[in-house]
Write an enzyme that holds these catalytic residues in place. Sequence first.
Site, PDB file in Angstrom:
ATOM      1  N   VAL A  81     -10.861  -0.154   6.018  1.00  0.00           N
ATOM      2  CA  VAL A  81     -12.750  -0.997   5.858  1.00  0.00           C
ATOM      3  C   VAL A  81     -12.660  -1.107   4.512  1.00  0.00           C
ATOM      4  O   VAL A  81     -13.215  -0.057   4.181  1.00  0.00           O
ATOM      5  CB  VAL A  81     -13.434  -0.428   7.370  1.00  0.00           C
ATOM      6  N   VAL A 113       1.196  -1.074  -0.074  1.00  0.00           N
ATOM      7  CA  VAL A 113      -0.441  -0.163  -0.004  1.00  0.00           C
ATOM      8  C   VAL A 113       0.715   1.723  -0.212  1.00  0.00           C
ATOM      9  O   VAL A 113       0.576   1.887  -0.497  1.00  0.00           O
ATOM     10  CB  VAL A 113      -0.921   0.114   0.751  1.00  0.00           C
ATOM     11  N   GLU A 164      -2.353 -14.732   3.417  1.00  0.00           N
ATOM     12  CA  GLU A 164      -0.752 -14.700   3.928  1.00  0.00           C
ATOM     13  C   GLU A 164      -0.537 -16.153   4.512  1.00  0.00           C
ATOM     14  O   GLU A 164      -1.138 -16.964   4.387  1.00  0.00           O
ATOM     15  CB  GLU A 164      -1.396 -13.637   4.938  1.00  0.00           C
ATOM     16  N   ARG A 194      13.732  -1.912   6.472  1.00  0.00           N
ATOM     17  CA  ARG A 194      15.260  -1.914   6.039  1.00  0.00           C
ATOM     18  C   ARG A 194      15.049  -1.437   4.820  1.00  0.00           C
ATOM     19  O   ARG A 194      14.759  -1.776   4.201  1.00  0.00           O
ATOM     20  CB  ARG A 194      15.250  -3.129   5.937  1.00  0.00           C
ATOM     21  N   GLY A 229     -11.483  -1.477   2.105  1.00  0.00           N
ATOM     22  CA  GLY A 229     -10.424  -0.791   0.397  1.00  0.00           C
ATOM     23  C   GLY A 229     -10.940   0.345   0.337  1.00  0.00           C
ATOM     24  O   GLY A 229     -11.031   1.145   0.874  1.00  0.00           O
ATOM     25  N   ILE A 266     -13.798   1.710  -0.825  1.00  0.00           N
ATOM     26  CA  ILE A 266     -14.772   1.262  -0.804  1.00  0.00           C
ATOM     27  C   ILE A 266     -15.097   2.455  -0.357  1.00  0.00           C
ATOM     28  O   ILE A 266     -14.663   2.505   0.725  1.00  0.00           O
ATOM     29  CB  ILE A 266     -16.164  -0.127  -0.914  1.00  0.00           C
ATOM     30  N   LYS A 273     -13.005  -4.549  11.454  1.00  0.00           N
ATOM     31  CA  LYS A 273     -14.093  -4.139  10.935  1.00  0.00           C
ATOM     32  C   LYS A 273     -14.975  -3.408  11.157  1.00  0.00           C
ATOM     33  O   LYS A 273     -15.756  -2.230  11.077  1.00  0.00           O
ATOM     34  CB  LYS A 273     -13.436  -4.415   9.169  1.00  0.00           C
ATOM     35  N   LYS A 293      -6.840  -1.318  10.746  1.00  0.00           N
ATOM     36  CA  LYS A 293      -8.100  -1.188  11.398  1.00  0.00           C
ATOM     37  C   LYS A 293      -7.568  -1.966  12.960  1.00  0.00           C
ATOM     38  O   LYS A 293      -8.790  -2.145  13.594  1.00  0.00           O
ATOM     39  CB  LYS A 293      -8.690  -2.299  10.609  1.00  0.00           C
TER      40      LYS A 293
END
Lengths: 442, 442
Positions: free
Chosen positions: A141, A25, A199, A57, A143, A145, A214, A114
């Site tokens: 919350v 991001v 992930e 880093r 992304g 939207i 959220k 969040k």
Amino acid sequence: MSASVGDAGDKRKPLKVALLGCGVVGSAVARLMTEQAGELAARVGVPLELAGIAVRRPNRHTDVPAELLTTDAEALVTREDIDLVVEVIGGIEPVRSLLLAALKSGKSVVSANKALLAEDGATLHAAAAANGVDLYYEAAVAGAIPLLRPLRESLAGDRITRVMGIVNGTTNFILSRMTSTGAGFAEALAEATALGYAEADPTADIDGFDAAAKAAILAGLAFHTRVTAADVYREGISAVTAADVASASAMGCTVKLLAICERTSSDGEAAVAVRVHPAMIPTSHPLAGVGDAFNAVFVEAEAAGSLMFYGRGAGGEPTASAVLGDLVAVARNRVSGSRGAGESAYADLVIQPMGEVTTRYHVSLDVADRPGVLASVASAFADNGVSIQTVRQEGRGDAATLVLVTHVAPDAALASTVQRLSEYEFIRRAGSVMRVEGMPSE
Amino acid sequence: MSASVGDAGDKRKPLKVALLGCGVVGSAVARLMTEQAGELAARVGVPLELAGIAVRRPNRHTDVPAELLTTDAEALVTREDIDLVVEVIGGIEPVRSLLLAALKSGKSVVSANKALLAEDGATLHAAAAANGVDLYYEAAVAGAIPLLRPLRESLAGDRITRVMGIVNGTTNFILSRMTSTGAGFAEALAEATALGYAEADPTADIDGFDAAAKAAILAGLAFHTRVTAADVYREGISAVTAADVASASAMGCTVKLLAICERTSSDGEAAVAVRVHPAMIPTSHPLAGVGDAFNAVFVEAEAAGSLMFYGRGAGGEPTASAVLGDLVAVARNRVSGSRGAGESAYADLVIQPMGEVTTRYHVSLDVADRPGVLASVASAFADNGVSIQTVRQEGRGDAATLVLVTHVAPDAALASTVQRLSEYEFIRRAGSVMRVEGMPSE
């Protein structure tokens, strides 16, 4: 055109922005700030200058100017010349301390965090108010939207009664795959991991922690009440089976992980119920068609009626879009010497215990197919005050399964019913229980 | 609770609100201001007091306090004690003069007037800026759906490339009925009138004037460019036939009246194209499922990707919800001594002529079924540079119909093609031409 836009903006002193974090991001934010510099300056009234980027880093970040990188985030957020701080690191500490330091130094803050907002938003809001600066967090919350601003501002003249949405893309991808391929949870999770939708440690997503954070933020804004992640009832999707998905399909439903925030009442007092759990919803419901990594949120308000917001819930660029929208807003406020709406928690409603929350349930029981079984099962429901809407028997003999759908009942009543059923020896397997949402009102 | 909320608000001097118009929307605004007085005061910081209502015939309004009614709107909007003016009359004059007088007297204005904003928003914005007050108009487009604020604020850090939506409930109801029942236009319009979905004079709706005004407002906000209703290419739905609807259905599409605002280029310069017309869209497209009187708008932005906003586009309460959201916002600004974002027209893009706008087309031709017809038809398209994607022949002999779907082509090229086709003697009926939108990219 861009030259004249830039010129117009350059007439005034730029606002300096510190960026905390430069992952997926953060690097999108840095790149878009450069690419759209002229447009952002025209919209704010002055240019926005990226003046420092805190990372762990520095040698890993070759896509941003090296001279902006620093490992000393604390020094960066309190630097005299910084006006605005953008945080896209995530997690509780050290971010909370950094943001508090920034707010206390008079910087406005834009955050996508969040977890922190849901755990301790009140402390941050108080610091922002005390120092006359802004704290915006649209990106936390759903992304890209636009959701928090509509709740906080567009619907500020209405009474929101319910917010129900799909706010976690990873679990939505997994459930969508289970639905379309018939795969089990483990197999769908493996596919999500391979494709980068999950992930390496998917706990926060699949156990519902991400969605619960959220939900807490949405409930707080919708009901003008302080709600933390700890107030949210939470169940993840790891117990959802291929059989549950098939059973949902058989009754014209699909399984989704929903975040549900409701205005209810508890002991005669107005209350808020907030929960995250898998649920069956009719395939005709607009949320049922929200596939893969998309997010969508239904909002019901007394005057506005039903509203839906739909879009990409994650990803570098979509999240950066929300961050930059907030950045333009706090920068405009800085230019005009004003401040956006702060925390609104005046209603201070109580949190309704999950046991009191009412919904419908889909219960499937593997039973011995013999006379009297249905009567015993029905009485277990009746004795706990749970009314049955439909019963269906699948198979016969040793392979018989009873599938029941209840009318609306309190969660505690259903739990007692399940407890009672577990004592019957003719039930071979406790089977599965899943809440049913979004059905037409009874 | 409501007592303490009221007390908290009452500590400060109330803001006085003048309401212009008291029809379906106005009376909902007046009622909700009373019912939610405590909550509104808590959100604004001071109470909002309805201090006067301008109407034409006071004796018709028995649902509001008689002492608030006046026929002298001009005196009301300039009254010393009034802080905020809410306008829900509609139309150009006398409303423009009234709102200019209000703005010049230092009142902030909330309006639901799409026609006025689309015809002469610039004059109103200039007056608001010159007098340091707010002009908000969320209710002018798509009723209760929060749409203008997200475009103006949430997406202020992004580049919007396209806005495409269903913004007129009357035409959407009529087209939905034609689709579900196979009825013709006149029959569906009669049903809409009988059910109250269409006004006695439905011209503004069915000829696309209402949607065009909304498209102009959306395009202006999305592209930071002044766009008026006169800049919008407009076709209504009265020429849509049952055969068109059936033909759409045969190719997996449904017919909708769309408002489409695009960032394009004209003569190498960045440009804006704005149009309203019936179009076929795939039934799998999210807008295809938006039925009856609902509205929905798709927004595409470079970083955010695709977003959709859905809800009730009209009606007293939904529109009042949007008006009250704006009222809370301008009241908060008044309390904090600040001003919301004003008009943003810095980009000043040119309007692309409709002839240059590119899309796909569905063309149906009643032809004499004989050798060489398809070759002649195909050459009419080819000579005008329009590439054909699919051709289908329905029927034979005298009842033969050729149905063609083109690749993307400029509107002028399609018009030349149709002109050329009209000269062929073997074409018995020019047939219908309809644009096709929302197909996956080629």
